[in-house]
Design a protein around this motif. Structure first.
Motif, PDB file in Angstrom:
ATOM      1  N   PRO A  49      15.833  -9.067  20.949  1.00  0.00           N
ATOM      2  CA  PRO A  49      15.401  -8.095  21.952  1.00  0.00           C
ATOM      3  C   PRO A  49      13.890  -7.870  21.865  1.00  0.00           C
ATOM      4  O   PRO A  49      13.335  -7.786  20.773  1.00  0.00           O
ATOM      5  N   GLN A  50      13.238  -7.769  23.026  1.00  0.00           N
ATOM      6  CA  GLN A  50      11.785  -7.660  23.073  1.00  0.00           C
ATOM      7  C   GLN A  50      11.280  -6.229  23.239  1.00  0.00           C
ATOM      8  O   GLN A  50      10.150  -5.934  22.908  1.00  0.00           O
ATOM      9  N   THR A  51      12.118  -5.370  23.796  1.00  0.00           N
ATOM     10  CA  THR A  51      11.689  -3.991  24.033  1.00  0.00           C
ATOM     11  C   THR A  51      12.625  -3.037  23.297  1.00  0.00           C
ATOM     12  O   THR A  51      13.717  -3.424  22.859  1.00  0.00           O
ATOM     13  N   GLU A  52      12.208  -1.793  23.184  1.00  0.00           N
ATOM     14  CA  GLU A  52      13.052  -0.790  22.540  1.00  0.00           C
ATOM     15  C   GLU A  52      14.366  -0.620  23.310  1.00  0.00           C
ATOM     16  O   GLU A  52      15.435  -0.510  22.715  1.00  0.00           O
ATOM     17  N   GLU A  53      14.285  -0.636  24.641  1.00  0.00           N
ATOM     18  CA  GLU A  53      15.485  -0.496  25.457  1.00  0.00           C
ATOM     19  C   GLU A  53      16.449  -1.665  25.226  1.00  0.00           C
ATOM     20  O   GLU A  53      17.662  -1.468  25.076  1.00  0.00           O
ATOM     21  N   GLN A  54      15.929  -2.891  25.162  1.00  0.00           N
ATOM     22  CA  GLN A  54      16.775  -4.052  24.895  1.00  0.00           C
ATOM     23  C   GLN A  54      17.413  -3.963  23.506  1.00  0.00           C
ATOM     24  O   GLN A  54      18.578  -4.311  23.329  1.00  0.00           O
ATOM     25  N   LEU A  55      16.649  -3.492  22.537  1.00  0.00           N
ATOM     26  CA  LEU A  55      17.172  -3.345  21.185  1.00  0.00           C
ATOM     27  C   LEU A  55      18.296  -2.304  21.145  1.00  0.00           C
ATOM     28  O   LEU A  55      19.335  -2.520  20.516  1.00  0.00           O
ATOM     29  N   GLU A  56      18.122  -1.199  21.852  1.00  0.00           N
ATOM     30  CA  GLU A  56      19.159  -0.174  21.922  1.00  0.00           C
ATOM     31  C   GLU A  56      20.421  -0.714  22.590  1.00  0.00           C
ATOM     32  O   GLU A  56      21.535  -0.466  22.120  1.00  0.00           O
ATOM     33  N   GLU A  57      20.243  -1.469  23.695  1.00  0.00           N
ATOM     34  CA  GLU A  57      21.390  -2.044  24.395  1.00  0.00           C
ATOM     35  C   GLU A  57      22.139  -3.035  23.504  1.00  0.00           C
ATOM     36  O   GLU A  57      23.367  -3.052  23.473  1.00  0.00           O
TER      37      GLU A  57
END
Length: 103
Positions: free
Chosen positions: A18-26
């Motif tokens: 994941p590249q962004t915090e949102e992607q990491l959370e998802e």
């Protein structure tokens, strides 16, 4: 298929984190949900796979994942059998190509 052939559907694709915090959370939420479901299905017999098999074009095609979809894990559910030949076959090692073809 030739092992050097880039179009080989069984060649593992690189893991793209994941590249962004949102992607990491998802990603974390999705994997947590898979693990929780796995825990609930233990009485049926379940297994989670998150290794190389889910990062092949063959698997992505099987589950109809779009280019932009990130596959987190494969959750397999089944029933235990008392058949000795089935138990023995489960213990035998198979190549990733055999496993994907079995799906």
């Amino acid at each position: 298929f030739d092992d050097d052939d880039e179009s080989d559907p069984f060649t593992e694709m690189p893991f793209v984190p994941p590249q962004t915090e949102e992607q990491l959370e998802e990603y974390a939420l999705a994997y947590t949900a898979v693990q929780q479901l796995n825990g609930q299905l233990r009485h049926l017999g379940s297994k989670t796979v998150s290794g190389p098999i889910i990062r092949t074009p063959a698997f992505r095609g099987l589950v109809r994942a779009d280019e932009t979809d990130q596959v987190v894990a494969l959750l397999m559910v089944g029933r235990a059998t008392t058949n000795q030949s089935s138990t023995a076959s489960l213990k035998s090692k198979k190549s990733m190509n055999d496993i994907i073809l079995d799906l």
